[in-house]
Design an enzyme around this catalytic site. Structure first.
Site, mmCIF file in Angstrom:
data_model
loop_
_atom_site.group_PDB
_atom_site.id
_atom_site.type_symbol
_atom_site.label_atom_id
_atom_site.label_comp_id
_atom_site.label_asym_id
_atom_site.label_seq_id
_atom_site.Cartn_x
_atom_site.Cartn_y
_atom_site.Cartn_z
ATOM 1 N N GLU A 280 32.226 2.781 83.757
ATOM 2 C CA GLU A 280 32.405 4.021 84.537
ATOM 3 C C GLU A 280 33.895 4.336 84.707
ATOM 4 O O GLU A 280 34.364 4.622 85.803
ATOM 5 C CB GLU A 280 31.741 3.894 85.916
ATOM 6 C CG GLU A 280 30.268 3.528 85.858
ATOM 7 C CD GLU A 280 29.556 3.619 87.203
ATOM 8 O OE1 GLU A 280 30.132 4.153 88.166
ATOM 9 O OE2 GLU A 280 28.398 3.151 87.272
ATOM 10 N N GLU B 188 25.490 -2.291 91.958
ATOM 11 C CA GLU B 188 26.249 -2.438 93.211
ATOM 12 C C GLU B 188 25.519 -3.227 94.301
ATOM 13 O O GLU B 188 25.447 -2.799 95.453
ATOM 14 C CB GLU B 188 26.668 -1.054 93.724
ATOM 15 C CG GLU B 188 27.552 -0.323 92.731
ATOM 16 C CD GLU B 188 27.857 1.124 93.093
ATOM 17 O OE1 GLU B 188 27.671 1.505 94.261
ATOM 18 O OE2 GLU B 188 28.291 1.876 92.200
HETATM 19 O O1 G3I Z 1 21.422 17.778 92.594
HETATM 20 C C1 G3I Z 1 21.972 18.307 93.817
HETATM 21 C C2 G3I Z 1 21.980 19.791 93.775
HETATM 22 O O2 G3I Z 1 20.657 20.264 93.725
HETATM 23 C C3 G3I Z 1 22.707 20.322 95.025
HETATM 24 O O3 G3I Z 1 22.828 21.703 94.928
HETATM 25 C C4 G3I Z 1 24.104 19.700 95.118
HETATM 26 C C5 G3I Z 1 24.826 20.115 96.387
HETATM 27 O O4 G3I Z 1 25.853 19.225 96.721
HETATM 28 O O5 G3I Z 1 23.972 18.306 95.147
HETATM 29 C C6 G3I Z 1 23.385 17.803 93.969
HETATM 30 O O6 G3I Z 1 23.335 16.421 94.066
HETATM 31 C C7 G3I Z 1 24.554 15.747 93.860
HETATM 32 C C8 G3I Z 1 24.413 14.841 92.635
HETATM 33 O O7 G3I Z 1 25.556 14.038 92.489
HETATM 34 C C9 G3I Z 1 24.188 15.612 91.354
HETATM 35 O O8 G3I Z 1 25.290 16.414 91.070
HETATM 36 C C10 G3I Z 1 24.861 14.941 95.084
HETATM 37 O O9 G3I Z 1 25.154 15.789 96.174
HETATM 38 C C11 G3I Z 1 26.039 14.016 94.830
HETATM 39 O O10 G3I Z 1 26.197 13.131 95.941
HETATM 40 C C12 G3I Z 1 25.784 13.204 93.597
HETATM 41 O O11 G3I Z 1 26.911 12.386 93.365
HETATM 42 C C13 G3I Z 1 26.743 11.381 92.410
HETATM 43 C C14 G3I Z 1 26.986 10.023 93.052
HETATM 44 O O12 G3I Z 1 26.884 9.004 92.071
HETATM 45 C C15 G3I Z 1 25.971 9.809 94.171
HETATM 46 O O13 G3I Z 1 25.887 8.586 94.663
HETATM 47 C C16 G3I Z 1 27.718 11.613 91.276
HETATM 48 O O14 G3I Z 1 27.392 12.820 90.603
HETATM 49 C C17 G3I Z 1 27.655 10.438 90.312
HETATM 50 O O15 G3I Z 1 28.680 10.592 89.350
HETATM 51 C C18 G3I Z 1 27.867 9.134 91.084
HETATM 52 O O16 G3I Z 1 27.797 8.073 90.165
HETATM 53 C C19 G3I Z 1 28.034 6.759 90.690
HETATM 54 C C20 G3I Z 1 27.300 5.785 89.808
HETATM 55 O O17 G3I Z 1 25.944 6.153 89.711
HETATM 56 C C21 G3I Z 1 27.438 4.360 90.340
HETATM 57 N N1 G3I Z 1 28.824 3.986 90.522
HETATM 58 C C22 G3I Z 1 29.611 4.919 91.275
HETATM 59 C C23 G3I Z 1 29.502 6.330 90.680
HETATM 60 C C24 G3I Z 1 30.412 7.283 91.376
HETATM 61 O O18 G3I Z 1 29.965 7.463 92.694
#
Ligand code: G3I
Length: 381
Positions: free
Chosen positions: A272, A165
């Site tokens: 994705e 990105e």
């Molecule tokens: O790991 C912590 C956990 O310890 C905590 O309790 C919890 C509370 O909210 O958060 C957890 O972290 C989260 C993480 O995912 C793991 O589940 C984050 O808040 C959350 O923001 C994060 O979101 C991820 C996102 O990228 C972040 O930018 C999504 O799972 C993931 O699917 C998403 O993936 C991205 C690709 O990498 C790039 N393209 C877009 C795609 C969708 O956003």
């Protein structure tokens, strides 16, 4: 077909056996058991899902992944903040667990991602007051991160989303304004690809982004591909993320985008995929964006929306299968396994009940799954 080189380079001894996963524990989800996407495609296509390491403790989830897919991407576990949150301290345990799971089940692993503006520790490119590091210091941090990570997974990961990105969504801006770019300069992308190739000359290298097949971003994607080609860096694939909606973008726009990207000569991967059936204002997947919105389908989708979702999945997979049959597309990865664990439950509106994937919250295949399976049945031997 070109994809066979990708499969041949998996490096975990699975050539010729992608369609025969290792025996699994007994509690296979009965409804999903009848049709298995990985058996349908054999070794002609990589079909995968982004998975969550914590979910592998759930046998039903693990079984579903291992029986349906021949490849996985780590949803979060290989991102910079997961692997090197603190400078110099690498934590590979969760990512290694995923790779072990994949190897045991004869699945390819895609590395995601070496560099992204999100989920990237600040120290990589900024000092404590938030100012950009010097170019030299930032490059050294980037080189150390990429080299250590790529070497660690050498031979166990088929390819890396090297940069994720980097293109701007703004009309008159080419590259996104990011800490890496502010510290290093516009060549940070080229530098990242060089570091990755130096660390493992055998591993495939990809550029990954959302909406690059859409009219507004397509010229920027082509420009970047051409700049990488002109710089003579290794570039094996372009990752079209595929975070789509039921009605947007229109198929004609997607068809144009796929054709233009394929014409660059770089292999296409759709990395994705999900299809959002809920109302929202924005397309794509800019994680910095958020909006207010309703949560209309608390239980399941009404039949007409479920049917529209399935129809859309079928059309999208028909397009991807066409490119796969022409030897121009080597992988399709869903961004998640089941509706309950999809990131779209929290984006762009927090706390919704989304239904964007192929399996519902009980891991039952939805109409969309069968539409995808039907499209995949057209994969040529
Ligand atoms: O790991 C912590 C956990 O310890 C905590 O309790 C919890 C509370 O909210 O958060 C957890 O972290 C989260 C993480 O995912 C793991 O589940 C984050 O808040 C959350 O923001 C994060 O979101 C991820 C996102 O990228 C972040 O930018 C999504 O799972 C993931 O699917 C998403 O993936 C991205 C690709 O990498 C790039 N393209 C877009 C795609 C969708 O956003």
């Amino acid at each position: 077909m070109r994809m066979s080189s990708s499969i041949a380079s998996i490096g975990i001894g699975i050539v010729g056996s992608l369609c025969t996963p290792a025996p699994l524990p007994a509690d296979e989800t009965p409804a999903a058991a009848q049709v298995k996407l990985r058996e349908q495609v054999g070794d002609r296509l990589l079909i995968g899902a982004a998975i969550d390491a914590r979910m592998l403790d759930n046998p039903a989830y693990a079984n579903l992944v291992a029986t349906q897919y021949n490849s996985i991407t780590a949803g979060n576990e290989m991102k910079p903040d997961a692997l090197q949150k603190v400078k110099g301290t690498f934590t590979f345990d969760r990512a290694d667990r995923m790779v072990d799971f994949a190897q045991k089940n004869k699945m390819a692993v895609v590395g995601h991602t070496l560099l992204w503006h999100s989920q990237c520790p600040k120290w990589l490119f900024e000092d404590e007051s938030g100012k950009p590091l010097s170019r030299e210091e930032a490059l050294e941090n980037l080189r150390t991160h990429i080299t250590t990570v790529v070497k660690h997974f050498k031979g166990r990961v088929i390819g890396w989303d090297v940069v994720n990105e980097a293109l701007s969504d703004a009309p008159n801006e080419y590259l996104r304004d990011t800490p890496a770019r502010r510290a290093i300069g516009d060549d940070y992308i080229i530098q990242a690809f060089r570091f990755a190739h130096e660390a493992d000359p055998d591993v495939e290298l990809y550029y990954n982004d959302y909406n690059i097949e859409a009219d507004y971003k397509l010229p920027k994607a082509v420009r970047l591909i051409q700049e990488l080609q002109a710089a003579n860096v290794r570039l094996d694939g372009i990752g079209i993320q595929g975070h789509w909606l039921i009605a947007h973008p229109e198929m004609a726009e997607l068809e144009r985008g796929f054709a233009v990207l394929a014409a660059t000569g770089v292999k296409l991967m759709v990395t994705e995929v999900d299809v959002d059936p809920l109302p929202r204002r924005r397309a794509g997947a800019d994680v910095n964006a958020s909006e207010a919105g309703q949560n209309p389908y608390l239980d399941k989708l009404p039949p007409e929306v479920d049917a529209a979702l399935a129809k859309r999945y079928g059309q999208l997979f028909d397009l991807m299968v066409k490119y796969a049959n022409e030897g121009k597309l080597s992988r399709i990865t869903l961004w998640g396994v089941d509706d309950g664990t999809s990131w779209l439950n929290d984006w762009p509106v927090r706390g919704r009940t989304n239904h964007a994937l192929l399996f519902d919250r009980q891991h039952k295949p939805k109409a969309a799954f069968f539409a995808v399976s039907k499209s995949l049945s057209a994969i040529k031997p």
